[in-house]
Design a protein around this motif. Sequence first.
Motif, PDB file in Angstrom:
ATOM      1  N   ARG A 154      13.828   5.231 -15.840  1.00 51.42           N
ATOM      2  CA  ARG A 154      12.833   5.165 -14.757  1.00 51.42           C
ATOM      3  C   ARG A 154      13.421   4.380 -13.588  1.00 51.42           C
ATOM      4  NH1 ARG A 154       9.932   0.079 -15.068  1.00 51.42           N
ATOM      5  NH2 ARG A 154      10.884  -1.133 -16.741  1.00 51.42           N
ATOM      6  N   VAL A 155      12.719   4.418 -12.465  1.00 48.69           N
ATOM      7  CA  VAL A 155      13.118   3.629 -11.303  1.00 48.69           C
ATOM      8  C   VAL A 155      11.933   2.758 -10.924  1.00 48.69           C
ATOM      9  CG1 VAL A 155      12.569   5.619  -9.814  1.00 48.69           C
ATOM     10  CG2 VAL A 155      13.946   3.759  -8.899  1.00 48.69           C
ATOM     11  N   SER A 156      12.199   1.503 -10.529  1.00 47.70           N
ATOM     12  CA  SER A 156      11.117   0.610 -10.135  1.00 47.70           C
ATOM     13  C   SER A 156      11.468  -0.050  -8.803  1.00 47.70           C
ATOM     14  CB  SER A 156      10.886  -0.458 -11.218  1.00 47.70           C
ATOM     15  OG  SER A 156      12.017  -1.280 -11.354  1.00 47.70           O
ATOM     16  N   VAL A 157      10.467  -0.609  -8.162  1.00 47.59           N
ATOM     17  CA  VAL A 157      10.693  -1.233  -6.851  1.00 47.59           C
ATOM     18  C   VAL A 157       9.845  -2.493  -6.703  1.00 47.59           C
ATOM     19  CG1 VAL A 157       8.951   0.268  -5.767  1.00 47.59           C
ATOM     20  CG2 VAL A 157      10.656  -0.855  -4.330  1.00 47.59           C
ATOM     21  N   GLU A 158      10.421  -3.472  -6.043  1.00 47.15           N
ATOM     22  CA  GLU A 158       9.698  -4.675  -5.613  1.00 47.15           C
ATOM     23  C   GLU A 158      10.058  -4.868  -4.154  1.00 47.15           C
ATOM     24  OE1 GLU A 158      10.185  -8.618  -7.591  1.00 47.15           O
ATOM     25  OE2 GLU A 158      10.756  -7.326  -9.279  1.00 47.15           O
ATOM     26  N   SER A 159       9.073  -5.119  -3.311  1.00 42.13           N
ATOM     27  CA  SER A 159       9.406  -5.235  -1.894  1.00 42.13           C
ATOM     28  C   SER A 159       8.412  -6.113  -1.162  1.00 42.13           C
ATOM     29  CB  SER A 159       9.432  -3.837  -1.265  1.00 42.13           C
ATOM     30  OG  SER A 159       9.957  -3.915   0.033  1.00 42.13           O
TER      31      SER A 159
ATOM     32  N   SER B 112      13.850  -5.445  -0.031  1.00 45.82           N
ATOM     33  CA  SER B 112      13.459  -4.589  -1.159  1.00 45.82           C
ATOM     34  C   SER B 112      14.494  -4.657  -2.263  1.00 45.82           C
ATOM     35  CB  SER B 112      13.368  -3.127  -0.711  1.00 45.82           C
ATOM     36  OG  SER B 112      12.574  -2.992   0.442  1.00 45.82           O
ATOM     37  N   THR B 113      14.003  -4.529  -3.491  1.00 45.48           N
ATOM     38  CA  THR B 113      14.899  -4.362  -4.633  1.00 45.48           C
ATOM     39  C   THR B 113      14.467  -3.117  -5.397  1.00 45.48           C
ATOM     40  OG1 THR B 113      15.172  -6.749  -4.856  1.00 45.48           O
ATOM     41  CG2 THR B 113      15.824  -5.403  -6.739  1.00 45.48           C
ATOM     42  N   PHE B 114      15.353  -2.145  -5.488  1.00 39.86           N
ATOM     43  CA  PHE B 114      15.114  -0.952  -6.299  1.00 39.86           C
ATOM     44  C   PHE B 114      15.956  -1.079  -7.563  1.00 39.86           C
ATOM     45  CE2 PHE B 114      12.650   2.008  -3.700  1.00 39.86           C
ATOM     46  CZ  PHE B 114      12.710   1.397  -2.458  1.00 39.86           C
ATOM     47  N   ARG B 115      15.351  -0.756  -8.708  1.00 38.31           N
ATOM     48  CA  ARG B 115      16.083  -0.857  -9.982  1.00 38.31           C
ATOM     49  C   ARG B 115      16.060   0.465 -10.710  1.00 38.31           C
ATOM     50  NH1 ARG B 115      13.090  -5.677  -9.768  1.00 38.31           N
ATOM     51  NH2 ARG B 115      14.455  -7.494  -9.573  1.00 38.31           N
ATOM     52  N   ILE B 116      17.219   0.878 -11.196  1.00 42.06           N
ATOM     53  CA  ILE B 116      17.214   2.019 -12.104  1.00 42.06           C
ATOM     54  C   ILE B 116      17.412   1.500 -13.528  1.00 42.06           C
ATOM     55  CG2 ILE B 116      18.006   3.596 -10.309  1.00 42.06           C
ATOM     56  CD1 ILE B 116      20.653   3.769 -11.571  1.00 42.06           C
ATOM     57  N   HIS B 117      16.561   1.989 -14.416  1.00 46.43           N
ATOM     58  CA  HIS B 117      16.552   1.538 -15.807  1.00 46.43           C
ATOM     59  C   HIS B 117      17.066   2.692 -16.660  1.00 46.43           C
ATOM     60  CE1 HIS B 117      13.597  -1.782 -14.794  1.00 46.43           C
ATOM     61  NE2 HIS B 117      13.397  -0.949 -13.798  1.00 46.43           N
ATOM     62  N   LEU B 118      18.182   2.462 -17.335  1.00 42.98           N
ATOM     63  CA  LEU B 118      18.754   3.497 -18.203  1.00 42.98           C
ATOM     64  C   LEU B 118      18.640   3.051 -19.647  1.00 42.98           C
ATOM     65  CD1 LEU B 118      21.919   4.109 -16.022  1.00 42.98           C
ATOM     66  CD2 LEU B 118      20.300   5.919 -16.668  1.00 42.98           C
ATOM     67  N   PRO B 119      18.025   3.866 -20.510  1.00 44.55           N
ATOM     68  CA  PRO B 119      17.877   3.433 -21.893  1.00 44.55           C
ATOM     69  C   PRO B 119      19.241   3.249 -22.565  1.00 44.55           C
ATOM     70  CG  PRO B 119      17.177   5.727 -21.626  1.00 44.55           C
ATOM     71  CD  PRO B 119      17.463   5.192 -20.265  1.00 44.55           C
TER      72      PRO B 119
ATOM     73  N   ASP C  95       0.811  -1.222   0.000  1.00 44.93           N
ATOM     74  CA  ASP C  95       0.000   0.000   0.000  1.00 44.93           C
ATOM     75  C   ASP C  95       0.845   1.273   0.000  1.00 44.93           C
ATOM     76  OD1 ASP C  95       0.430  -1.428   2.397  1.00 44.93           O
ATOM     77  OD2 ASP C  95      -0.747   0.041   3.528  1.00 44.93           O
ATOM     78  N   HIS C  96       2.126   1.180   0.370  1.00 40.84           N
ATOM     79  CA  HIS C  96       2.983   2.374   0.352  1.00 40.84           C
ATOM     80  C   HIS C  96       3.659   2.591  -1.009  1.00 40.84           C
ATOM     81  CE1 HIS C  96       2.668   3.290   4.601  1.00 40.84           C
ATOM     82  NE2 HIS C  96       2.854   2.012   4.873  1.00 40.84           N
ATOM     83  N   LEU C  97       3.713   1.545  -1.814  1.00 40.94           N
ATOM     84  CA  LEU C  97       4.546   1.641  -3.029  1.00 40.94           C
ATOM     85  C   LEU C  97       4.117   2.754  -3.993  1.00 40.94           C
ATOM     86  CD1 LEU C  97       5.379  -2.118  -3.776  1.00 40.94           C
ATOM     87  CD2 LEU C  97       6.675  -0.432  -2.451  1.00 40.94           C
ATOM     88  N   PRO C  98       2.790   2.967  -4.214  1.00 36.61           N
ATOM     89  CA  PRO C  98       2.415   4.003  -5.189  1.00 36.61           C
ATOM     90  C   PRO C  98       2.927   5.409  -4.839  1.00 36.61           C
ATOM     91  CG  PRO C  98       0.527   2.624  -4.658  1.00 36.61           C
ATOM     92  CD  PRO C  98       1.620   2.261  -3.696  1.00 36.61           C
ATOM     93  N   ARG C  99       3.098   5.704  -3.543  1.00 38.06           N
ATOM     94  CA  ARG C  99       3.477   7.080  -3.149  1.00 38.06           C
ATOM     95  C   ARG C  99       4.948   7.208  -2.770  1.00 38.06           C
ATOM     96  NH1 ARG C  99      -0.247  10.103   0.810  1.00 38.06           N
ATOM     97  NH2 ARG C  99       0.954  11.785  -0.134  1.00 38.06           N
ATOM     98  N   LEU C 100       5.678   6.106  -2.849  1.00 34.87           N
ATOM     99  CA  LEU C 100       7.039   6.045  -2.306  1.00 34.87           C
ATOM    100  C   LEU C 100       7.993   7.075  -2.897  1.00 34.87           C
ATOM    101  CD1 LEU C 100       8.183   4.066  -0.204  1.00 34.87           C
ATOM    102  CD2 LEU C 100       9.160   2.773  -2.094  1.00 34.87           C
ATOM    103  N   PHE C 101       7.772   7.443  -4.162  1.00 35.47           N
ATOM    104  CA  PHE C 101       8.723   8.328  -4.841  1.00 35.47           C
ATOM    105  C   PHE C 101       8.311   9.794  -4.753  1.00 35.47           C
ATOM    106  CE2 PHE C 101       9.281   4.109  -6.541  1.00 35.47           C
ATOM    107  CZ  PHE C 101      10.661   3.966  -6.546  1.00 35.47           C
ATOM    108  N   GLU C 102       7.246  10.075  -3.966  1.00 34.98           N
ATOM    109  CA  GLU C 102       6.837  11.469  -3.763  1.00 34.98           C
ATOM    110  C   GLU C 102       7.777  12.151  -2.768  1.00 34.98           C
ATOM    111  OE1 GLU C 102       2.787  11.685  -2.401  1.00 34.98           O
ATOM    112  OE2 GLU C 102       2.066  10.493  -4.106  1.00 34.98           O
ATOM    113  N   ARG C 103       7.961  13.456  -2.974  1.00 28.61           N
ATOM    114  CA  ARG C 103       8.796  14.218  -2.047  1.00 28.61           C
ATOM    115  C   ARG C 103       8.234  14.132  -0.631  1.00 28.61           C
ATOM    116  NH1 ARG C 103       9.515  20.217  -3.929  1.00 28.61           N
ATOM    117  NH2 ARG C 103       7.579  19.709  -5.011  1.00 28.61           N
ATOM    118  N   PHE C 104       9.117  13.931   0.332  1.00 24.28           N
ATOM    119  CA  PHE C 104       8.801  13.905   1.769  1.00 24.28           C
ATOM    120  C   PHE C 104       7.957  12.706   2.208  1.00 24.28           C
ATOM    121  CE2 PHE C 104       9.103  18.567   0.743  1.00 24.28           C
ATOM    122  CZ  PHE C 104      10.381  18.728   1.256  1.00 24.28           C
ATOM    123  N   TYR C 105       7.717  11.741   1.293  1.00 21.65           N
ATOM    124  CA  TYR C 105       6.936  10.574   1.704  1.00 21.65           C
ATOM    125  C   TYR C 105       7.817   9.598   2.469  1.00 21.65           C
ATOM    126  CZ  TYR C 105       3.486   6.889   1.763  1.00 21.65           C
ATOM    127  OH  TYR C 105       2.589   5.952   2.183  1.00 21.65           O
TER     128      TYR C 105
END
Length: 140
Positions: A118-123, A129-136, A78-88
């Motif tokens: 983009r950045v993605s997360v699975e947790s 947790s696994t955070f991934r940065i995707h670089l074209p 339930d936290h994942l959708p807002r995780l990348f917002e400032r101050f969250y």
Amino acid sequence: MSICQPRIEERQIDVAIIGDGNSRVAIDPSLVEQAIVNLLDNAIKYSDNAGRIEIDVNSGDSELVISVKDNGIGISNDHLPRLFERFYRVDQARSRALGGTGLGLSIVKHILQAHGGRVSVESLPGIGSTFRIHLPNNGV
Ligand code: ATP
Ligand code: MG
């Protein structure tokens, strides 16, 4: 890793770098470094002492993926959708005690946007947790 080394040692965390380092993508090195440091800083902060962190570099046809995986406290869905917002922050009290302002992940998101990536997360709570940065892969 060298930027985070003092805290890695203090917390006796085992950090492994795996994967291939052969791909070439055009990046702003200091910005991408900042993005990875922010992810590594979180992985250290939200892990128990003597945890393990894996940094994995994987090049595909269309993108380079750098993942930072920890076996720390994890984050519920339930936290994942807002995780990348400032101050969250998931746990205000805990994050404040650890000295967090809640800006790190929003900075990561903006750095990746500036690279067309983009950045993605699975947790999973209690697993990690696994955070991934995707670089074209822009064919440099
Ligand atoms: P700052 O990065 O500004 O020092 P912060 O680490 O609290 O502060 P973010 O990096 O934006 O802020 O992360 C937002 C929230 O996401 C954190 O407060 C924490 O609750 C959660 N979080 C981030 N990374 C992880 C992780 N690897 N494991 C568990 N929770 C995490
Ligand atoms: Mg952070």
